[in-house]
Scaffold this motif. Structure first.
Motif, PDB file in Angstrom:
ATOM      1  N   GLN A  56       9.900  17.393   8.557  1.00  0.00           N
ATOM      2  CA  GLN A  56      10.933  18.367   8.248  1.00  0.00           C
ATOM      3  C   GLN A  56      11.634  18.011   6.945  1.00  0.00           C
ATOM      4  O   GLN A  56      11.540  16.885   6.452  1.00  0.00           O
ATOM      5  N   VAL A  57      12.382  18.960   6.411  1.00  0.00           N
ATOM      6  CA  VAL A  57      13.123  18.726   5.172  1.00  0.00           C
ATOM      7  C   VAL A  57      14.018  17.501   5.317  1.00  0.00           C
ATOM      8  O   VAL A  57      14.095  16.654   4.437  1.00  0.00           O
ATOM      9  N   ARG A  58      14.708  17.376   6.442  1.00  0.00           N
ATOM     10  CA  ARG A  58      15.614  16.254   6.664  1.00  0.00           C
ATOM     11  C   ARG A  58      14.886  14.908   6.592  1.00  0.00           C
ATOM     12  O   ARG A  58      15.451  13.907   6.157  1.00  0.00           O
ATOM     13  N   ASP A  59      13.629  14.880   7.068  1.00  0.00           N
ATOM     14  CA  ASP A  59      12.865  13.632   7.078  1.00  0.00           C
ATOM     15  C   ASP A  59      12.594  13.112   5.670  1.00  0.00           C
ATOM     16  O   ASP A  59      12.364  11.909   5.496  1.00  0.00           O
ATOM     17  N   LEU A  60      12.606  13.989   4.690  1.00  0.00           N
ATOM     18  CA  LEU A  60      12.346  13.571   3.321  1.00  0.00           C
ATOM     19  C   LEU A  60      13.443  12.672   2.777  1.00  0.00           C
ATOM     20  O   LEU A  60      13.236  11.949   1.804  1.00  0.00           O
ATOM     21  N   LEU A  61      14.617  12.684   3.419  1.00  0.00           N
ATOM     22  CA  LEU A  61      15.799  12.016   2.873  1.00  0.00           C
ATOM     23  C   LEU A  61      16.199  10.753   3.616  1.00  0.00           C
ATOM     24  O   LEU A  61      17.096  10.037   3.147  1.00  0.00           O
ATOM     25  N   ILE A  62      15.588  10.443   4.764  1.00  0.00           N
ATOM     26  CA  ILE A  62      16.176   9.419   5.640  1.00  0.00           C
ATOM     27  C   ILE A  62      15.238   8.249   5.919  1.00  0.00           C
ATOM     28  O   ILE A  62      15.503   7.452   6.817  1.00  0.00           O
ATOM     29  N   HIS A  63      14.146   8.116   5.171  1.00  0.00           N
ATOM     30  CA  HIS A  63      13.328   6.900   5.191  1.00  0.00           C
ATOM     31  C   HIS A  63      12.768   6.577   6.577  1.00  0.00           C
ATOM     32  O   HIS A  63      12.774   5.424   7.006  1.00  0.00           O
ATOM     33  N   ASN A  64      12.258   7.591   7.256  1.00  0.00           N
ATOM     34  CA  ASN A  64      11.732   7.369   8.603  1.00  0.00           C
ATOM     35  C   ASN A  64      10.313   7.903   8.760  1.00  0.00           C
ATOM     36  O   ASN A  64       9.842   8.138   9.873  1.00  0.00           O
ATOM     37  N   SER A  65       9.601   8.094   7.649  1.00  0.00           N
ATOM     38  CA  SER A  65       8.311   8.781   7.670  1.00  0.00           C
ATOM     39  C   SER A  65       7.176   7.942   8.233  1.00  0.00           C
ATOM     40  O   SER A  65       6.109   8.472   8.549  1.00  0.00           O
ATOM     41  N   GLY A  66       7.376   6.634   8.332  1.00  0.00           N
ATOM     42  CA  GLY A  66       6.293   5.738   8.729  1.00  0.00           C
ATOM     43  C   GLY A  66       5.639   5.039   7.562  1.00  0.00           C
ATOM     44  O   GLY A  66       4.886   4.076   7.742  1.00  0.00           O
ATOM     45  N   LEU A  67       5.907   5.498   6.340  1.00  0.00           N
ATOM     46  CA  LEU A  67       5.402   4.806   5.162  1.00  0.00           C
ATOM     47  C   LEU A  67       6.079   3.438   5.043  1.00  0.00           C
ATOM     48  O   LEU A  67       7.238   3.262   5.443  1.00  0.00           O
ATOM     49  N   GLY A  68       5.362   2.482   4.474  1.00  0.00           N
ATOM     50  CA  GLY A  68       5.957   1.186   4.222  1.00  0.00           C
ATOM     51  C   GLY A  68       6.974   1.267   3.102  1.00  0.00           C
ATOM     52  O   GLY A  68       6.987   2.220   2.304  1.00  0.00           O
ATOM     53  N   ALA A  69       7.853   0.283   3.023  1.00  0.00           N
ATOM     54  CA  ALA A  69       8.891   0.269   1.984  1.00  0.00           C
ATOM     55  C   ALA A  69       8.258   0.344   0.602  1.00  0.00           C
ATOM     56  O   ALA A  69       7.343  -0.411   0.277  1.00  0.00           O
ATOM     57  N   GLY A  70       8.749   1.283  -0.203  1.00  0.00           N
ATOM     58  CA  GLY A  70       8.288   1.411  -1.579  1.00  0.00           C
ATOM     59  C   GLY A  70       6.908   2.003  -1.741  1.00  0.00           C
ATOM     60  O   GLY A  70       6.334   1.943  -2.841  1.00  0.00           O
ATOM     61  N   ALA A  71       6.351   2.591  -0.700  1.00  0.00           N
ATOM     62  CA  ALA A  71       4.993   3.135  -0.781  1.00  0.00           C
ATOM     63  C   ALA A  71       4.875   4.142  -1.924  1.00  0.00           C
ATOM     64  O   ALA A  71       5.657   5.082  -2.016  1.00  0.00           O
ATOM     65  N   GLY A  72       3.912   3.933  -2.788  1.00  0.00           N
ATOM     66  CA  GLY A  72       3.658   4.847  -3.896  1.00  0.00           C
ATOM     67  C   GLY A  72       4.536   4.643  -5.105  1.00  0.00           C
ATOM     68  O   GLY A  72       4.426   5.381  -6.095  1.00  0.00           O
ATOM     69  N   ASP A  73       5.409   3.624  -5.089  1.00  0.00           N
ATOM     70  CA  ASP A  73       6.339   3.429  -6.202  1.00  0.00           C
ATOM     71  C   ASP A  73       5.640   3.117  -7.517  1.00  0.00           C
ATOM     72  O   ASP A  73       6.217   3.340  -8.595  1.00  0.00           O
ATOM     73  N   LEU A  74       4.424   2.620  -7.468  1.00  0.00           N
ATOM     74  CA  LEU A  74       3.712   2.328  -8.714  1.00  0.00           C
ATOM     75  C   LEU A  74       3.337   3.602  -9.465  1.00  0.00           C
ATOM     76  O   LEU A  74       2.916   3.533 -10.617  1.00  0.00           O
ATOM     77  N   MET A  75       3.531   4.768  -8.847  1.00  0.00           N
ATOM     78  CA  MET A  75       3.381   6.026  -9.579  1.00  0.00           C
ATOM     79  C   MET A  75       4.649   6.381 -10.339  1.00  0.00           C
ATOM     80  O   MET A  75       4.642   7.309 -11.157  1.00  0.00           O
ATOM     81  N   LEU A  76       5.738   5.664 -10.063  1.00  0.00           N
ATOM     82  CA  LEU A  76       7.030   5.981 -10.673  1.00  0.00           C
ATOM     83  C   LEU A  76       7.414   4.988 -11.758  1.00  0.00           C
ATOM     84  O   LEU A  76       8.028   5.360 -12.754  1.00  0.00           O
ATOM     85  N   TRP A  77       7.151   3.739 -11.573  1.00  0.00           N
ATOM     86  CA  TRP A  77       7.481   2.698 -12.541  1.00  0.00           C
ATOM     87  C   TRP A  77       6.489   1.578 -12.416  1.00  0.00           C
ATOM     88  O   TRP A  77       5.767   1.486 -11.422  1.00  0.00           O
ATOM     89  N   PRO A  78       6.384   0.731 -13.402  1.00  0.00           N
ATOM     90  CA  PRO A  78       7.270   0.644 -14.567  1.00  0.00           C
ATOM     91  C   PRO A  78       7.130   1.847 -15.502  1.00  0.00           C
ATOM     92  O   PRO A  78       6.067   2.467 -15.568  1.00  0.00           O
ATOM     93  N   GLU A  79       8.227   2.150 -16.160  1.00  0.00           N
ATOM     94  CA  GLU A  79       8.239   3.226 -17.152  1.00  0.00           C
ATOM     95  C   GLU A  79       7.932   2.654 -18.533  1.00  0.00           C
ATOM     96  O   GLU A  79       8.245   1.488 -18.792  1.00  0.00           O
ATOM     97  N   PRO A  80       7.362   3.508 -19.411  1.00  0.00           N
ATOM     98  CA  PRO A  80       6.856   4.860 -19.156  1.00  0.00           C
ATOM     99  C   PRO A  80       5.465   4.807 -18.537  1.00  0.00           C
ATOM    100  O   PRO A  80       4.754   3.805 -18.671  1.00  0.00           O
ATOM    101  N   ASN A  81       5.093   5.892 -17.878  1.00  0.00           N
ATOM    102  CA  ASN A  81       3.719   5.989 -17.395  1.00  0.00           C
ATOM    103  C   ASN A  81       3.251   7.431 -17.509  1.00  0.00           C
ATOM    104  O   ASN A  81       3.995   8.287 -17.979  1.00  0.00           O
ATOM    105  N   ARG A  82       2.015   7.674 -17.091  1.00  0.00           N
ATOM    106  CA  ARG A  82       1.411   8.993 -17.301  1.00  0.00           C
ATOM    107  C   ARG A  82       1.293   9.792 -16.011  1.00  0.00           C
ATOM    108  O   ARG A  82       0.589  10.799 -15.969  1.00  0.00           O
ATOM    109  N   PHE A  83       1.948   9.340 -14.956  1.00  0.00           N
ATOM    110  CA  PHE A  83       1.917  10.100 -13.711  1.00  0.00           C
ATOM    111  C   PHE A  83       2.841  11.306 -13.815  1.00  0.00           C
ATOM    112  O   PHE A  83       3.911  11.242 -14.412  1.00  0.00           O
TER     113      PHE A  83
END
Length: 523
Positions: free
Chosen positions: A126-153
């Motif tokens: 649900q929309v609410r689940d996007l904000l409250i860190h309860n999705s089941g993903l591990g901490a920081g999952a996918g963060d390498l698509m965000l930083w280090p900056e700059p990147n091409r993602f």
């Protein structure tokens, strides 16, 4: 589910009998400020405090960029990093008030092509689940698509990549901090609000609240002016890292941590939350309904209550709302968040019962400084008789670190030696991970083996041998921790996994979520 405003604070108010009358800034605050600057050699710092709707303390020091003589002031723009999350949540709350979405709407209602790894979770998220860190993903999952900056993602890469990130826990079973789903939240807002995320933030938040210096998306640094630059440390000196170009580009992670604001803006933001019946009125009407204010400060996901919180603050609970952390300190409620990006640290702390808000902005890698400074400022109001300042909390952290070092599982890698091409027979080549993309592990003209990411140019470095294992010695000091490289040469095609050399390093270095397969020879 109890709301922080109606349940936790009722309990906590019974514990707290301290009342603070409006008063000029206490000289003790200057002592805290000065001690933090001196102890941590901060290149720049901005601190502000509001109480009973008024700014009672506002002070800045240092330079926007060391060596330039350009002084920081209350209008200097800083990266607020994850303090952006509360702003994203507020935009969504505004859309709920406008009847354009509901918190329990499925995400796929707005983003039909959105996918999580588990098809059932995809449909139930649900929309609410996007904000409250309860999705089941591990901490920081996918963060390498965000930083280090700059990147091409790009933002589309992040949304697509989520479909390949395997969950660590069952859905809604526990708290694990993530950034990537906030990017999805920004795209849901864009779809429901009929405008790009950046435009929505300007329209629904910056403009009506008068946050005149806040910026999101693409803008010109010279035209706006007065912009703090991030700093790291080299030989115990602050140096600029990842300086802004003249044109600051829109970035995929805007909804998770890409907004920038000044001290004055953040104080205005704090005043709006602390005095909704005065500062939160726009044209005589509430900027956000009481129902949505309650929703934002509801304890949606329980968080671990740390030893430090129990010992320092006598805290009894810890939880996450919509873009805010919720707890209690010395018998009063605390609503807060921090922001962390390479070279920039921020903190916003609200004590709603006491009508106090505290803003800290630092243009340097300064985690301990932020923790110590914020803690000393909060305790000035929640436990004034303790008179515990910067030195007290710095020494407490030093003791914690000493104990952690004694128990550390960090392996000694000082025996490292460069790897030559001949030592990596059968392992050189181009590898691909379904969400991170391609990396090349190839020999350079001098015969040394290097690691290079196609979409994250900062992630390049020399491949080194430590005993029987290989690691990447990153070229950039913006990389938080080095990575082990583990090849499965018996697999067809050859597989590569990675892991942090320091198991306790920041979770955003989520190497463990990478699963590469060899797709070809070096080019």
């Amino acid at each position: 589910m109890k709301t922080f405003a109606t349940a936790a604070l009722v309990f906590l108010s019974a514990l707290s009998a301290t009342v603070f009358a409006a008063a000029p800034a206490d000289p003790a605050l200057d002592a805290v400020f000065n001690d933090a600057v001196a102890r941590y050699k901060l290149p720049g710092l901005a601190v502000g405090i509001v109480r009973d709707g008024e700014i009672v303390y506002r002070r800045t020091s240092g330079e926007r960029e060391v060596g330039t003589g350009e002084k920081i002031d209350a209008d200097t723009i800083f990266k607020i990093a994850s303090n952006s999350k509360a702003m994203t949540a507020a935009v969504l709350a505004r859309l709920v008030d406008a009847g354009k979405l509901k918190w329990d709407d499925p995400v796929v209602k707005y983003l039909p092509d959105f996918r999580m790894f588990d098809p059932w979770v995809t449909q139930q998220l649900q929309v609410r689940d996007l904000l409250i860190h309860n999705s089941g993903l591990g901490a920081g999952a996918g963060d390498l698509m965000l930083w280090p900056e700059p990147n091409r993602f790009e933002r589309a890469d992040v949304l697509k990549g989520l479909g390949y990130l395997k969950p660590t826990y069952s859905f809604r079973s526990r708290y694990a901090y993530d950034n990537t789903l906030y990017i999805v939240a920004g795209e849901v807002a864009a779809k429901a609000g009929g405008a790009p995320y950046e435009e929505l933030v300007r329209r629904e938040l910056f403009q009506p609240l008068g946050l005149k210096r806040c910026r999101v998306g693409e803008w010109n640094r010279k035209e706006v002016g007065n912009v703090a630059q991030p700093h790291g440390w080299r030989d115990d000196r602050a140096v600029v890292v990842n300086a802004d170009p003249e044109t600051i580009q829109a970035i995929p992670m805007a909804a998770a941590g890409g907004i920038r604001c000044s001290l004055n803006d953040m104080l205005t933001w704090a005043q709006m939350w602390l005095q909704p019946d005065q500062r939160g009125l726009i044209g005589g009407k509430p900027w956000l309904s009481q129902a949505q204010r309650d929703a934002v400060w509801t304890a949606h996901t329980l968080m671990p209550l740390s030893k430090r919180m129990r010992e320092w603050d006598n805290s009894h609970f810890s939880a996450y709302g919509y873009g805010w952390r919720l707890t209690d300190v010395d018998g009063t409620g605390k609503v807060s968040h921090t922001g962390t990006l390479s070279g920039m640290y921020s903190a916003l702390t609200l004590l709603p019962q006491k009508k106090i808000g505290i803003v800290v902005l630092i243009n340097a890698d300064a985690e301990e400084a932020r923790t110590v400074l914020t803690q000393a400022l909060v305790k000035h109001f929640t436990a004034p008789t303790e008179k515990r300042g910067v030195a007290h909390y710095a020494e407490a952290i030093a003791r914690e670190e000493h104990a952690a070092t004694a128990a550390s599982k960090l392996r000694d890698t000082s025996s490292r030696k460069p790897v030559a091409a001949g030592e990596t027979k059968g392992r050189l080549g181009v590898y691909r991970d379904p969400w991170f993309g391609e990396v090349a592990i190839c020999a350079n003209p001098a015969g040394a083996v290097t690691f290079a990411s196609a979409k994250s140019p900062t992630m390049t470095g020399a491949v080194m041998r430590v005993g029987e294992r290989l690691l990447v010695d990153w070229d950039s000091d913006r990389m938080d921790t080095e990575a082990w490289l583990d090849f499965d040469t018996k697999a067809k095609p050859i597989r590569l996994t990675m892991a942090k050399t320091d198991p306790d390093a920041d979770f955003s270095s989520d190497y463990e979520d990478l699963h590469f397969e060899r797709i070809g020879d070096c080019r």
